[in-house]
Write a protein that holds these residues in place. Sequence first.
Motif, PDB file in Angstrom:
ATOM      1  N   GLU A 182       0.921  -1.819   0.146  1.00 40.88           N
ATOM      2  CA  GLU A 182      -0.005   0.183   0.365  1.00 40.88           C
ATOM      3  C   GLU A 182       0.742   1.117   0.267  1.00 40.88           C
ATOM      4  OE1 GLU A 182       0.270  -2.012   3.630  1.00 40.88           O
ATOM      5  OE2 GLU A 182      -0.681  -2.920   2.565  1.00 40.88           O
ATOM      6  N   LYS A 183       2.461   1.122   0.347  1.00 40.20           N
ATOM      7  CA  LYS A 183       2.921   2.458   0.206  1.00 40.20           C
ATOM      8  C   LYS A 183       3.866   2.400  -1.029  1.00 40.20           C
ATOM      9  CE  LYS A 183       4.053   2.092   5.166  1.00 40.20           C
ATOM     10  NZ  LYS A 183       5.292   1.510   6.199  1.00 40.20           N
ATOM     11  N   GLY A 184       3.411   1.468  -2.203  1.00 44.75           N
ATOM     12  CA  GLY A 184       4.276   1.328  -3.207  1.00 44.75           C
ATOM     13  C   GLY A 184       5.334   0.730  -3.281  1.00 44.75           C
ATOM     14  N   GLN A 185       5.963   0.358  -2.287  1.00 47.96           N
ATOM     15  CA  GLN A 185       7.413  -0.327  -1.722  1.00 47.96           C
ATOM     16  C   GLN A 185       6.978  -2.069  -2.437  1.00 47.96           C
ATOM     17  OE1 GLN A 185       8.231   0.225   1.791  1.00 47.96           O
ATOM     18  NE2 GLN A 185       9.112   2.281   2.032  1.00 47.96           N
ATOM     19  N   TRP A 186       8.083  -2.328  -2.954  1.00 46.92           N
ATOM     20  CA  TRP A 186       8.243  -3.751  -2.826  1.00 46.92           C
ATOM     21  C   TRP A 186       8.538  -4.443  -1.750  1.00 46.92           C
ATOM     22  CZ3 TRP A 186       6.499  -4.514  -7.600  1.00 46.92           C
ATOM     23  CH2 TRP A 186       7.193  -3.718  -8.723  1.00 46.92           C
ATOM     24  N   ALA A 187       7.713  -5.553  -0.940  1.00 48.97           N
ATOM     25  CA  ALA A 187       7.489  -5.829  -0.139  1.00 48.97           C
ATOM     26  C   ALA A 187       8.718  -7.047   0.318  1.00 48.97           C
ATOM     27  CB  ALA A 187       6.089  -5.869   0.561  1.00 48.97           C
ATOM     28  N   SER A 188       8.545  -7.502  -1.269  1.00 50.95           N
ATOM     29  CA  SER A 188       9.133  -9.192  -1.380  1.00 50.95           C
ATOM     30  C   SER A 188      10.352  -8.868  -0.867  1.00 50.95           C
ATOM     31  CB  SER A 188       9.014  -9.839  -2.684  1.00 50.95           C
ATOM     32  OG  SER A 188       9.720  -9.158  -3.740  1.00 50.95           O
ATOM     33  N   PHE A 189      11.404  -8.065  -0.683  1.00 57.13           N
ATOM     34  CA  PHE A 189      12.794  -8.124  -0.459  1.00 57.13           C
ATOM     35  C   PHE A 189      13.002  -8.419   1.623  1.00 57.13           C
ATOM     36  CE2 PHE A 189      13.631  -5.402  -3.896  1.00 57.13           C
ATOM     37  CZ  PHE A 189      14.540  -6.097  -4.657  1.00 57.13           C
ATOM     38  N   ASP A 190      11.467  -7.791   2.095  1.00 58.94           N
ATOM     39  CA  ASP A 190      12.179  -8.160   4.007  1.00 58.94           C
ATOM     40  C   ASP A 190      10.998  -9.574   3.698  1.00 58.94           C
ATOM     41  OD1 ASP A 190      12.856  -5.280   3.942  1.00 58.94           O
ATOM     42  OD2 ASP A 190      11.125  -4.783   3.753  1.00 58.94           O
ATOM     43  N   ALA A 191      10.081  -9.682   2.546  1.00 60.63           N
ATOM     44  CA  ALA A 191      10.175 -11.012   2.624  1.00 60.63           C
ATOM     45  C   ALA A 191      10.725 -12.579   2.763  1.00 60.63           C
ATOM     46  CB  ALA A 191       7.924 -11.504   1.993  1.00 60.63           C
ATOM     47  N   VAL A 192      11.957 -11.314   2.031  1.00 63.01           N
ATOM     48  CA  VAL A 192      12.926 -13.367   1.635  1.00 63.01           C
ATOM     49  C   VAL A 192      13.169 -13.564   2.883  1.00 63.01           C
ATOM     50  CG1 VAL A 192      15.477 -13.546   0.693  1.00 63.01           C
ATOM     51  CG2 VAL A 192      13.087 -12.743  -0.630  1.00 63.01           C
ATOM     52  N   HIS A 193      13.861 -12.404   3.717  1.00 58.61           N
ATOM     53  CA  HIS A 193      14.802 -12.524   5.362  1.00 58.61           C
ATOM     54  C   HIS A 193      13.764 -13.369   5.822  1.00 58.61           C
ATOM     55  CE1 HIS A 193      16.865 -10.966   8.212  1.00 58.61           C
ATOM     56  NE2 HIS A 193      16.093 -11.768   8.875  1.00 58.61           N
ATOM     57  N   ASP A 194      12.108 -12.657   5.907  1.00 60.37           N
ATOM     58  CA  ASP A 194      11.141 -13.605   6.451  1.00 60.37           C
ATOM     59  C   ASP A 194      11.252 -15.894   6.666  1.00 60.37           C
ATOM     60  OD1 ASP A 194      10.542 -11.468   8.469  1.00 60.37           O
ATOM     61  OD2 ASP A 194       8.952 -11.182   7.283  1.00 60.37           O
ATOM     62  N   VAL A 195      11.394 -15.576   4.922  1.00 56.79           N
ATOM     63  CA  VAL A 195      11.083 -17.238   4.229  1.00 56.79           C
ATOM     64  C   VAL A 195      12.630 -17.817   4.878  1.00 56.79           C
ATOM     65  CG1 VAL A 195      11.214 -18.425   2.383  1.00 56.79           C
ATOM     66  CG2 VAL A 195       9.448 -16.686   3.024  1.00 56.79           C
ATOM     67  N   ARG A 196      13.794 -17.021   4.930  1.00 61.29           N
ATOM     68  CA  ARG A 196      14.945 -17.989   4.623  1.00 61.29           C
ATOM     69  C   ARG A 196      15.099 -18.634   6.106  1.00 61.29           C
ATOM     70  NH1 ARG A 196      19.403 -14.481   4.510  1.00 61.29           N
ATOM     71  NH2 ARG A 196      18.880 -13.411   6.229  1.00 61.29           N
ATOM     72  N   ALA A 197      14.521 -17.584   6.995  1.00 62.52           N
ATOM     73  CA  ALA A 197      14.330 -17.968   9.016  1.00 62.52           C
ATOM     74  C   ALA A 197      13.176 -19.301   8.662  1.00 62.52           C
ATOM     75  CB  ALA A 197      13.947 -16.664   9.529  1.00 62.52           C
ATOM     76  N   GLU A 198      12.371 -18.833   8.298  1.00 62.03           N
ATOM     77  CA  GLU A 198      11.317 -19.811   8.234  1.00 62.03           C
ATOM     78  C   GLU A 198      12.018 -21.777   7.831  1.00 62.03           C
ATOM     79  OE1 GLU A 198       7.525 -19.605   6.955  1.00 62.03           O
ATOM     80  OE2 GLU A 198       6.498 -17.962   7.803  1.00 62.03           O
ATOM     81  N   VAL A 199      12.993 -21.241   6.726  1.00 66.12           N
ATOM     82  CA  VAL A 199      13.436 -22.884   6.305  1.00 66.12           C
ATOM     83  C   VAL A 199      14.263 -22.791   6.529  1.00 66.12           C
ATOM     84  CG1 VAL A 199      14.598 -23.130   3.529  1.00 66.12           C
ATOM     85  CG2 VAL A 199      12.326 -22.024   3.192  1.00 66.12           C
ATOM     86  N   TRP A 200      15.293 -21.977   7.205  1.00 67.82           N
ATOM     87  CA  TRP A 200      16.540 -22.565   8.205  1.00 67.82           C
ATOM     88  C   TRP A 200      16.403 -23.896   9.535  1.00 67.82           C
ATOM     89  CZ3 TRP A 200      20.339 -17.981   9.074  1.00 67.82           C
ATOM     90  CH2 TRP A 200      20.963 -17.619   7.922  1.00 67.82           C
ATOM     91  N   LYS A 201      14.747 -23.351   9.731  1.00 65.21           N
ATOM     92  CA  LYS A 201      13.936 -23.468  10.809  1.00 65.21           C
ATOM     93  C   LYS A 201      13.763 -24.968  10.475  1.00 65.21           C
ATOM     94  CE  LYS A 201      13.438 -19.891  14.380  1.00 65.21           C
ATOM     95  NZ  LYS A 201      12.408 -19.108  14.868  1.00 65.21           N
ATOM     96  N   ALA A 202      13.157 -25.547   9.148  1.00 66.93           N
ATOM     97  CA  ALA A 202      12.565 -26.425   8.954  1.00 66.93           C
ATOM     98  C   ALA A 202      13.742 -27.231   8.515  1.00 66.93           C
ATOM     99  CB  ALA A 202      12.095 -26.504   7.805  1.00 66.93           C
ATOM    100  N   LEU A 203      14.986 -27.247   8.164  1.00 67.64           N
ATOM    101  CA  LEU A 203      16.506 -28.002   7.542  1.00 67.64           C
ATOM    102  C   LEU A 203      17.372 -27.903   8.546  1.00 67.64           C
ATOM    103  CD1 LEU A 203      14.855 -26.728   3.340  1.00 67.64           C
ATOM    104  CD2 LEU A 203      14.333 -29.389   4.953  1.00 67.64           C
TER     105      LEU A 203
END
Length: 188
Positions: free
Chosen positions: A79-100
């Motif tokens: 909604e601010k016109g920013q690309w939110a996916s760059f921050d999401a990569v950091h969060d996804v990495r943390a989840e994947v690390w905890k899984a593997l």
Amino acid sequence: MKLTPIVAALRVRCLRFENRVGGAAQFKAIPDAGKLRLPAAYVVPAEDATGEQKARTDYWQDLTEGFSVIVVLSNERDEKGQWASFDAVHDVRAEVWKALLGWEPDPDAHEIVYAGGMLLDMNRFELYYQFDFTVKYEITEEDTRQQNDLNALDDLKTLSIDVDFINPGDGPDGPDGRIEHHTELTFP
């Protein structure tokens, strides 16, 4: 390495994907064939690297087997016109690390370790990011053709021994080619 347990672990432990984790033979196939709703993840095989063969009498070699988890995230502006996916990569990495990370899905291998990550592709709608992992194995004689051939041989039943004595008084030192003694040992 079998990748099905990796897919299953990500489905159970990475709730953000809502069970949208699949396998793919290679990255090129994902944009065309991978039509899972976003966010999604795909587990793909990666490079195998080997060390030198370390044994002289049997087989012993290190193998580092790789696999990648490619995540596909929405890259639409927030909604601010920013690309939110760059921050999401950091969060996804943390989840994947905890899984593997640290998990040993194969009893014949070492634990899963992180080997790096990289941006694969990005457009206005999707971001593709690859997380690389490795697992170390030892290839032993049990994994080889040679051991199968040895296992197929009949048991040793008889050992036949011919002895050619060295007689330094009869000329040059060393055996003369005449068999002076013969014996056989028979095993039960």
